[in-house]
Design a protein around this motif. Structure first.
Motif, PDB file in Angstrom:
ATOM      1  N   GLY A 291      -9.318   5.620   8.039  1.00  0.00           N
ATOM      2  CA  GLY A 291      -8.422   4.777   8.825  1.00  0.00           C
ATOM      3  C   GLY A 291      -9.184   3.786   9.660  1.00  0.00           C
ATOM      4  N   GLY A 292      -8.473   3.152  10.566  1.00  0.00           N
ATOM      5  CA  GLY A 292      -9.049   2.091  11.371  1.00  0.00           C
ATOM      6  C   GLY A 292      -9.713   2.597  12.642  1.00  0.00           C
TER       7      GLY A 292
ATOM      8  N   TYR B  21      -5.363  10.363   6.784  1.00  0.00           N
ATOM      9  CA  TYR B  21      -5.417   9.129   5.987  1.00  0.00           C
ATOM     10  C   TYR B  21      -4.234   8.212   6.247  1.00  0.00           C
ATOM     11  CZ  TYR B  21      -2.592  12.155   2.951  1.00  0.00           C
ATOM     12  OH  TYR B  21      -1.640  13.015   2.471  1.00  0.00           O
TER      13      TYR B  21
ATOM     14  N   SER C 263       2.135   8.242   9.208  1.00  0.00           N
ATOM     15  CA  SER C 263       3.541   8.598   9.444  1.00  0.00           C
ATOM     16  C   SER C 263       4.505   7.701   8.661  1.00  0.00           C
ATOM     17  CB  SER C 263       3.863   8.581  10.936  1.00  0.00           C
ATOM     18  OG  SER C 263       3.255   7.477  11.530  1.00  0.00           O
TER      19      SER C 263
ATOM     20  N   PHE D 201     -10.413   8.203  18.075  1.00  0.00           N
ATOM     21  CA  PHE D 201      -9.707   9.455  18.378  1.00  0.00           C
ATOM     22  C   PHE D 201     -10.500  10.656  17.831  1.00  0.00           C
ATOM     23  CE2 PHE D 201      -6.514  12.722  17.359  1.00  0.00           C
ATOM     24  CZ  PHE D 201      -5.825  12.810  18.563  1.00  0.00           C
TER      25      PHE D 201
ATOM     26  N   CYS E 144      -9.175  -1.506   1.767  1.00  0.00           N
ATOM     27  CA  CYS E 144     -10.372  -1.715   2.588  1.00  0.00           C
ATOM     28  C   CYS E 144     -11.484  -2.476   1.875  1.00  0.00           C
ATOM     29  CB  CYS E 144     -10.884  -0.378   3.117  1.00  0.00           C
ATOM     30  SG  CYS E 144     -11.181   0.826   1.812  1.00  0.00           S
TER      31      CYS E 144
ATOM     32  N   LYS F 146      -3.162  15.138   6.544  1.00  0.00           N
ATOM     33  CA  LYS F 146      -2.399  14.447   7.597  1.00  0.00           C
ATOM     34  C   LYS F 146      -2.308  12.988   7.158  1.00  0.00           C
ATOM     35  CE  LYS F 146      -0.838  12.599  11.353  1.00  0.00           C
ATOM     36  NZ  LYS F 146      -0.696  11.250  10.746  1.00  0.00           N
TER      37      LYS F 146
ATOM     38  N   GLY G 128     -15.132   4.416   7.302  1.00  0.00           N
ATOM     39  CA  GLY G 128     -14.713   3.379   8.246  1.00  0.00           C
ATOM     40  C   GLY G 128     -14.025   2.189   7.620  1.00  0.00           C
TER      41      GLY G 128
ATOM     42  N   ARG H 280       0.831  -1.210   0.000  1.00  0.00           N
ATOM     43  CA  ARG H 280       0.000   0.000   0.000  1.00  0.00           C
ATOM     44  C   ARG H 280       0.866   1.260   0.000  1.00  0.00           C
ATOM     45  NH1 ARG H 280      -4.777   0.741   4.350  1.00  0.00           N
ATOM     46  NH2 ARG H 280      -3.011   0.982   5.698  1.00  0.00           N
TER      47      ARG H 280
ATOM     48  N   ARG I 193      -8.791   2.855  15.773  1.00  0.00           N
ATOM     49  CA  ARG I 193      -8.075   3.785  16.683  1.00  0.00           C
ATOM     50  C   ARG I 193      -8.272   5.230  16.219  1.00  0.00           C
ATOM     51  NH1 ARG I 193      -2.322   3.071  16.245  1.00  0.00           N
ATOM     52  NH2 ARG I 193      -2.866   2.525  14.122  1.00  0.00           N
TER      53      ARG I 193
ATOM     54  N   HIS J  54      -0.010  13.061  16.365  1.00  0.00           N
ATOM     55  CA  HIS J  54      -1.421  13.014  16.739  1.00  0.00           C
ATOM     56  C   HIS J  54      -1.869  14.334  17.379  1.00  0.00           C
ATOM     57  CE1 HIS J  54      -1.367   8.318  16.714  1.00  0.00           C
ATOM     58  NE2 HIS J  54      -1.085   8.855  15.549  1.00  0.00           N
TER      59      HIS J  54
ATOM     60  N   ILE K 298     -14.094   6.388   1.356  1.00  0.00           N
ATOM     61  CA  ILE K 298     -15.317   5.633   1.128  1.00  0.00           C
ATOM     62  C   ILE K 298     -16.154   5.749   2.392  1.00  0.00           C
ATOM     63  CG2 ILE K 298     -16.249   3.334   0.693  1.00  0.00           C
ATOM     64  CD1 ILE K 298     -13.436   2.942  -0.826  1.00  0.00           C
TER      65      ILE K 298
ATOM     66  N   GLU L   4     -10.988  -7.583   9.974  1.00  0.00           N
ATOM     67  CA  GLU L   4     -10.613  -7.071   8.656  1.00  0.00           C
ATOM     68  C   GLU L   4      -9.152  -7.484   8.477  1.00  0.00           C
ATOM     69  OE1 GLU L   4     -10.001  -2.886   8.318  1.00  0.00           O
ATOM     70  OE2 GLU L   4     -10.513  -2.853   6.198  1.00  0.00           O
TER      71      GLU L   4
HETATM   72  N1  LIG Z   1     -13.394   3.563   3.994  1.00  0.00           N
HETATM   73  C1  LIG Z   1     -12.286   4.097   3.513  1.00  0.00           C
HETATM   74  O1  LIG Z   1     -12.297   4.951   2.638  1.00  0.00           O
HETATM   75  C2  LIG Z   1     -10.984   3.685   4.037  1.00  0.00           C
HETATM   76  C3  LIG Z   1     -10.872   2.843   5.124  1.00  0.00           C
HETATM   77  N2  LIG Z   1      -9.642   2.544   5.628  1.00  0.00           N
HETATM   78  C4  LIG Z   1      -9.532   1.668   6.777  1.00  0.00           C
HETATM   79  O2  LIG Z   1      -8.390   2.046   7.533  1.00  0.00           O
HETATM   80  C5  LIG Z   1      -7.806   0.938   8.134  1.00  0.00           C
HETATM   81  C6  LIG Z   1      -6.385   0.776   7.733  1.00  0.00           C
HETATM   82  O3  LIG Z   1      -5.696   1.862   7.990  1.00  0.00           O
HETATM   83  P1  LIG Z   1      -4.362   1.753   8.853  1.00  0.00           P
HETATM   84  O4  LIG Z   1      -3.235   1.473   7.975  1.00  0.00           O
HETATM   85  O5  LIG Z   1      -4.647   0.858   9.992  1.00  0.00           O
HETATM   86  O6  LIG Z   1      -4.273   3.214   9.225  1.00  0.00           O
HETATM   87  P2  LIG Z   1      -4.458   3.851  10.628  1.00  0.00           P
HETATM   88  O7  LIG Z   1      -5.871   3.856  11.028  1.00  0.00           O
HETATM   89  O8  LIG Z   1      -3.462   3.289  11.559  1.00  0.00           O
HETATM   90  O9  LIG Z   1      -3.947   5.302  10.269  1.00  0.00           O
HETATM   91  C7  LIG Z   1      -4.670   6.163   9.433  1.00  0.00           C
HETATM   92  C8  LIG Z   1      -4.369   7.579   9.877  1.00  0.00           C
HETATM   93  O10 LIG Z   1      -4.867   7.778  11.186  1.00  0.00           O
HETATM   94  C9  LIG Z   1      -3.836   8.237  12.059  1.00  0.00           C
HETATM   95  N3  LIG Z   1      -4.061   7.635  13.364  1.00  0.00           N
HETATM   96  C10 LIG Z   1      -4.042   6.332  13.678  1.00  0.00           C
HETATM   97  N4  LIG Z   1      -4.323   6.152  14.976  1.00  0.00           N
HETATM   98  C11 LIG Z   1      -4.501   7.383  15.510  1.00  0.00           C
HETATM   99  C12 LIG Z   1      -4.800   7.848  16.816  1.00  0.00           C
HETATM  100  N5  LIG Z   1      -4.970   7.030  17.836  1.00  0.00           N
HETATM  101  N6  LIG Z   1      -4.879   9.172  16.992  1.00  0.00           N
HETATM  102  C13 LIG Z   1      -4.710  10.035  15.957  1.00  0.00           C
HETATM  103  N7  LIG Z   1      -4.428   9.634  14.700  1.00  0.00           N
HETATM  104  C14 LIG Z   1      -4.328   8.328  14.476  1.00  0.00           C
HETATM  105  C15 LIG Z   1      -2.559   7.768  11.404  1.00  0.00           C
HETATM  106  O11 LIG Z   1      -1.509   8.578  11.816  1.00  0.00           O
HETATM  107  P3  LIG Z   1      -0.083   7.959  12.235  1.00  0.00           P
HETATM  108  O12 LIG Z   1       0.376   7.128  11.106  1.00  0.00           O
HETATM  109  O13 LIG Z   1       0.728   9.185  12.459  1.00  0.00           O
HETATM  110  O14 LIG Z   1      -0.347   7.160  13.483  1.00  0.00           O
HETATM  111  C16 LIG Z   1      -2.882   7.919   9.927  1.00  0.00           C
HETATM  112  O15 LIG Z   1      -2.710   9.241   9.504  1.00  0.00           O
HETATM  113  C17 LIG Z   1      -8.585  -0.233   7.654  1.00  0.00           C
HETATM  114  O16 LIG Z   1      -9.532  -0.510   8.640  1.00  0.00           O
HETATM  115  C18 LIG Z   1      -9.223   0.286   6.377  1.00  0.00           C
HETATM  116  O17 LIG Z   1     -10.390  -0.410   6.020  1.00  0.00           O
HETATM  117  C19 LIG Z   1      -8.524   3.073   5.085  1.00  0.00           C
HETATM  118  C20 LIG Z   1      -8.615   3.935   4.036  1.00  0.00           C
HETATM  119  C21 LIG Z   1      -9.823   4.246   3.376  1.00  0.00           C
END
Ligand SMILES: NC(=O)C1=CN([C@@H]2O[C@H](COP(=O)(O)OP(=O)(O)OC[C@H]3O[C@@H](n4cnc5c(N)ncnc54)[C@H](OP(=O)(O)O)[C@@H]3O)[C@@H](O)[C@H]2O)C=CC1
Ligand SMILES: N[C@@H](CCC(=O)OP(=O)(O)O)C(=O)O
Length: 416
Positions: A199-200, A118, A145, A206, A251, A142, A219, A64, A202, A179, A385, A311
């Motif tokens: 993102g996921g 993202y 990282s 947040f 996703c 954002k 989500g 990815r 967490r 963060h 999405i 997932e």
């Molecule tokens: N529906 C959709 O369009 C999409 C859904 N997803 C979902 O996202 C997930 C995968 O993403 P993943 O690689 O795990 O990415 P993460 O959820 O870990 O990270 C995504 C973003 O969120 C930030 N982030 C993560 N945790 C925190 C926190 N506790 N507080 C503040 N910021 C945070 C990350 O920052 P940092 O890296 O700095 O921690 C990054 O910028 C899957 O569940 C996927 O299905 C993903 C993309 C598109």
């Protein structure tokens, strides 16, 4: 004023200056950006290599994060596609004259400033910028990282093109990968008009805890495919293979195969190509028995309590046996995340029942969930999405990042 507030107030100012760019000019600038991407492979790939060097190759998220000349060419193509799409801005959604002679027009306008948080997937930086810019929005980015060097190189390139075109470069800004910065953006009432987290769990938690600005959630995708009593085996095998293995780390990839009890004998054929990709299967007892001796034993495991809510984002998949389409619908209602779901059947009534009853953003019949993607839906790219119901749902393109304003023209009417 804190550094982040200052940054955001500059973006807000730049968002107003975007309003003076014509639609044609915005499209032209995106075309220049696409050309710049084509001629900047070396610098972007060098930054990407730096990010990749910090991640294990075996990590499914490596793919990815990875950029390649082929992917950069595809990204330039997506930017051109966004530039060629008709802009939704200025569209008159409604035009009517009230009994008192007032003319009321509802006209599509940009949100203003859109904040997007993202995953570590550098193409998203281009996708978000091009959609925002085309629709007259400024954006605060954002990224994950793990992709920080790639994102810095990409935003520098965008800034260079904007600067050459005489556009305020503050209309796109990359937040520091912390963060704290994310929390500041989520609290920036008056500076950020809407925030879109991708993102996921967490991240979503947040955002729910910290957001004071409006949010559109995108989500996780816990995705199922149901192979029905009346499913076609060749079609099913192709769909399952594509949805599971095309790109496991995204996703829309398949997580659970639901199989009708009467078709268990076909399970080995349906999963035939998954073993070629070493997909690990976590099966319930009956489906596990149906696969035993046909699927490599080392890749076959028992499902547990976590299997169907997982997932995977990996070469792993759950299988569960169901007795009817209603059981499949029930399973999805319990475990699904409202992203993408699929049925494989030749029975139109069953297909219709599934589409009417499954509450997800994208519900497929005889096609893989891999298609849940803005570019595939003809939107050029996607901001995310959406899995929420309020506001946009599914892949969000240009129209989904606009709002509207009422323009009211009178000739001196006064309210009685
Ligand atoms: N529906 C959709 O369009 C999409 C859904 N997803 C979902 O996202 C997930 C995968 O993403 P993943 O690689 O795990 O990415 P993460 O959820 O870990 O990270 C995504 C973003 O969120 C930030 N982030 C993560 N945790 C925190 C926190 N506790 N507080 C503040 N910021 C945070 C990350 O920052 P940092 O890296 O700095 O921690 C990054 O910028 C899957 O569940 C996927 O299905 C993903 C993309 C598109
Ligand atoms: N746009 C994607 C699907 C959505 C997405 O971005 O997913 P993810 O890789 O989890 O961030 C695609 O299929 O390419």
């Amino acid at each position: 004023m804190s550094d982040i507030k200052l940054l955001l107030s500059n973006v807000k100012r730049a968002s107003r200056s975007l309003m003076s760019l014509t639609d044609a000019r915005r499209a032209e600038i995106l075309m220049r950006l696409a050309d710049a991407v084509d001629s900047s492979h070396e610098v972007i790939l060098r930054a990407n290599a730096e990010d990749l060097s910090r991640m294990e190759r075996s990590n499914p998220l490596y793919d990815r994060l990875l950029l390649s000349p082929k992917r950069l060419t595809a990204i330039a193509g997506d930017i051109r596609h966004v530039a060629e799409l008709p802009s939704p801005v200025g569209e008159v959604i409604e035009d009517r004259t009230l009994p008192n002679g007032l003319r009321l027009r509802r006209v599509r306008v940009p949100f203003g400033v859109i904040g997007v948080i993202y995953e570590a997937r550098p193409n998203v930086t281009f996708d978000v910028f091009s959609l925002c810019f085309r629709s007259g929005n400024a954006c605060v980015l954002k990224g994950g990282s793990d992709a920080s060097a790639s994102n810095e190189a990409i935003v520098s390139l965008i800034h260079k093109v904007l600067d050459e075109c005489g556009v305020d470069t503050d209309c796109v800004c990359l937040l520091p990968s912390s963060h704290e910065a994310t929390a500041a953006m989520l609290g920036a009432v008056g500076y950020v008009d809407v925030c879109i987290p991708r993102g996921g769990r967490r991240l979503i938690d947040f955002v729910r805890d910290n957001a004071r600005v409006p949010v559109i959630e995108t989500g996780a995708g816990v995705v199922s495919a149901y192979f029905d009593k009346d499913g076609d085996i060749d079609l099913g095998r192709d769909i399952i293979t594509n949805a599971k293995t095309r790109r496991v780390s995204v996703c829309n990839a398949l997580d659970t195969l639901l199989i009708h009890h009467d078709r268990l004998a076909d399970l080995p054929l349906l999963c035939e190509r998954l073993s070629e990709k070493n997909v690990e299967i976590f099966a319930d007892e009956v489906s596990g028995n149906a696969l035993a001796g046909h699927y490599p034993a080392a890749l076959l495991h028992d499902a547990d309590a976590e299997t169907y809510s997982t997932e995977w984002m990996d070469y792993k998949m759950g299988i569960r046996t169901v007795g009817s389409v209603d059981d499949a619908i029930e399973h999805i209602a319990h475990y699904g995340s409202g992203h993408s779901e699929c049925i494989i059947t030749e029975n139109h009534e069953t297909a219709d029942r599934f589409q009417q009853s499954v509450d997800a953003a994208c519900v497929y019949v005889n096609a893989p969930t891999s298609f849940t993607d803005g570019a595939q839906f003809g939107l050029g790219a996607e901001i995310g999405i959406s899995t929420q119901k309020l506001g946009p749902r599914g892949p969000m393109g240009l129209r989904e990042i606009t709002t509207y304003r009422y323009f009211i023209n009178g000739n001196g009417q006064t309210r009685p």
